[in-house]
Structures are given as C-alpha cells and as structure tokens.
Scaffold this motif. Sequence first.
Motif, mmCIF file in Angstrom:
data_model
loop_
_atom_site.group_PDB
_atom_site.id
_atom_site.type_symbol
_atom_site.label_atom_id
_atom_site.label_comp_id
_atom_site.label_asym_id
_atom_site.label_seq_id
_atom_site.Cartn_x
_atom_site.Cartn_y
_atom_site.Cartn_z
ATOM 1 N N VAL A 1 -1.629 5.872 -7.612
ATOM 2 C CA VAL A 1 -2.118 5.948 -6.230
ATOM 3 C C VAL A 1 -1.903 4.630 -5.489
ATOM 4 O O VAL A 1 -1.710 4.618 -4.267
ATOM 5 N N ALA A 2 -1.903 3.510 -6.199
ATOM 6 C CA ALA A 2 -1.651 2.220 -5.559
ATOM 7 C C ALA A 2 -0.178 2.105 -5.156
ATOM 8 O O ALA A 2 0.146 1.633 -4.061
ATOM 9 N N VAL A 3 0.705 2.568 -6.031
ATOM 10 C CA VAL A 3 2.140 2.560 -5.707
ATOM 11 C C VAL A 3 2.412 3.512 -4.552
ATOM 12 O O VAL A 3 3.202 3.205 -3.645
ATOM 13 N N ASP A 4 1.752 4.669 -4.550
ATOM 14 C CA ASP A 4 1.902 5.615 -3.440
ATOM 15 C C ASP A 4 1.442 4.982 -2.123
ATOM 16 O O ASP A 4 2.061 5.202 -1.074
ATOM 17 N N ALA A 5 0.357 4.218 -2.174
ATOM 18 C CA ALA A 5 -0.148 3.570 -0.961
ATOM 19 C C ALA A 5 0.855 2.561 -0.421
ATOM 20 O O ALA A 5 1.045 2.444 0.803
#
Length: 437
Positions: A358-362
Amino acid sequence: MRGFLAFSIGIACTAALVLPLSLPSGAAAVAPRAPDVPGSTQSLPLAAIGATTSERSLGPAAEQGLTEREVRPFSLLGVVWDDVNAELHGTVQVRTRAVASGAWSGWQGVETHNADHRADPGTRESEWGRARGATAPLWVGASDGVEVRVRAQPTDPWPLPEGLSLELVDPGEESAAGQAPPVDEVERADDEPTSTEDEDVLPALSVAETEAQAVAQAEEDATAAGAVGAVELSPYIGPRPRIITRKGWGASESLREPGFVYTNSVKVAFVHHTATGNSYTCEQAPSVLRSIYRYHVVSSGWRDFGYNFAVDKCGNIYEGRAGGVAKPVLGAHTLGFNTDSMGIAVLGTYSLSTPPAVAVDAVAQLTAWKLGLYGIDPRGKSVLTSGGSGKYEKGKNVSFNAISGHRDGFFTECPGSHLYARLGTARTSSATLQGRT
C-alpha cells in the motif's frame, strides 16, 4: 486524461511562482500562522568518555556520550553537531526507557550518514548559518530515559565533529481538531477551498474533478502572471489522491521560516526512506511527522520539513514542506538535486524490510498526479543540473528516471534496497494511473 487542452500549469507556475533561491524568505508569499502545536526539544551536550585504554588513546573525542539517565518524555531522537559540512565518521548507539513499561531497550543504531538530506549548496537555507550537521532521526516511542554513545571509526583519521548534542523530541499531543478523519468520513463540498491551510484532508478526486481543478489553477496562475493565450495542459494527469494536509497532521506553522520558495517545475520524484525505524503504528504517523518536522527545523536548522510529501506504511499520503501540494515547492531532500524535483519520504527503514504494497501504491498515486501536472511520464527520464552532490559535480547535467531513488543522486543507501527494488513497480502503476499505455 487524454486529449485535454487548457492553460499550461507548467508555464503558469514558471511565470508566476518561481522565486530566486537567494531571496530572503520575506520576499516570498507569507502564509498565515496557525496556533502552536504542543511539543518540545531537549538538547543535551555530549561529554567525552572512554571505556578502555585503547579507546582513550585515540584522543579525547574518540568516544562521546551520556550515561543512563532520566529525562522528560520524548519519542524521537537524533544527534547534531556544529558544522553542517562535517561528517560523523563512526557509530551512534542509543538505549531508551519506555514510559509505559519502564523497561530499557537494547542498544539501537542511529543512521549517521544523513548529510545528503539537506538544502542545495549556495541556497539561502544552506548558507544562512542555522543549519547543523545531523544524524537521521530515530523514532523510539514514548520514552523517559536515555543512554547514548558515539564512537569514532577506529580506522578513520577524522575525529568526531565538534559540538555534539543529543536531541530528544516530544511531538506533543495532537488535539482532536488536528486529527485527520478516516477515509470514509471525508466529504468534499462543491466549493472546496484550494488552500491546504484551511482543511485537514484534501479528498481524492475523480479524473473529471482533477481536470477541472487543474484548469482552474492554471487559469488563476496565468492571470496572475499576465500570460496571454491558451496552451496545452498535459493530457496525462492521474487523479489526485487523498492527501492529509499539514493542518491534518498538526504542523505548527509558527515553527517554520515564514514564506515559501519555489522552483521552476517538477521533473523528477526522488523517493526516500526516513530511516526512523518501523516500530510506529499508523495512528502514530502524525506524531512521527511532527517529530521529524521539529527535528528538521529546531535541531537541524532547516527552514521547514525537508520532504515535499510523506507516505506511511498504511498508504496514507501527507503534505510535507509548506507552499501548496500542487506547486513546485523547493525542498531539502536530495543534496544537489532539489531544484525541479520533489522528495517523497516513506516513513520507516527499508534496508532489510520490504515496504508494504500500500505504501508503494501510494507513491504511484502521488506521482501519477503530481508529475502529470508538469507533463512528466513516470516511465520516462528527465535531466537535472547538479548543484553539487558529491556524486555529481556542480553544473553537470544528469539524466534520472522520473521516479528515482535518493541513491541515484548521491552516494547513499537511501531509500533502502527493498524500497528501491519496488520503484519499477511504482513507475508502471503511476503511468497506468495517468492513462498511458
């Protein structure tokens, strides 16, 4: 967003927003001051110590530190010294006592190689005499006891820097008014204000809403600059993601230097990790940000929070340095390459740990929108001119991936091998969000 024409955000920002980097901050637009957010910094000078005869023989500065002691509560720490251009060749280790349990931690290492996270040489922020050398900050959670030891590298001829002190940062309690509401509680009025000073959260926008806002901002900037005629707006702009503003995470606007400083464009997004550790919870992320902000400004002597944006391990995106989330705000994140770039700090340490998806997606969502505003393909490359980074001499033109890691511009391990390995995924996802095939 394909085939859409309007006033150019890039041209409007260049004409209306760029301030000479050497101008005093008073020459820039001054933001309204918000009430102070509670918080404090304890600065404890280190003393020379030496546990063994061989260590003492290296000189009085071979080891410095503080013995185990009780202190006022704090949650983040770091070590600073007088000369911003001096490096700490050695190790920093700390032990802390938890407020809740009264238990002491084991020894933890603090990242000492942090000189590459700062303003470019020759800028006012770098030369105004306030900046100090500093380690990376380390988040330890609520603590009321500390012990520290700083040891020079035995095989290195350089002594420890002068003026070493331990900085203990208390982020303060966040008031209910300063807390960002959960995603499902955010509602946007039709007349949503554009100022990030007035709201806790900028909600995610649809493609159509992002287009409309981009057009309105471009027209406003063009009018302010006296620009004549319509030019193309980038046909590939990702939808704006949800962004927790400075007000949302409780930034005290009176802490930073007044005014804003802008650069010409945003051609490259440099991704960092904060090297503050991964022990924080996502509910604590605003406290981590307030602590880093205070460490950057009060302890390190910067004008503001160094990064333009931050991302926590739950995928929340936060506004960083003040000046407007859509604007080309000059940061202090990638020494030598802060001009025409933005810095995104993922909270945590990713040298050995894999960053959450989810951090990479953000990161992908944020770059799809922000790079898109300036016509940049996340899969492409852009050329930046070095302001002097150690890795590249001043004046050298360097080609970077549009989404790069900090290590691409400086001799550093940042953003950690595991996060760096995920940047290819972020580029692909970001381009898809922009509607590129």
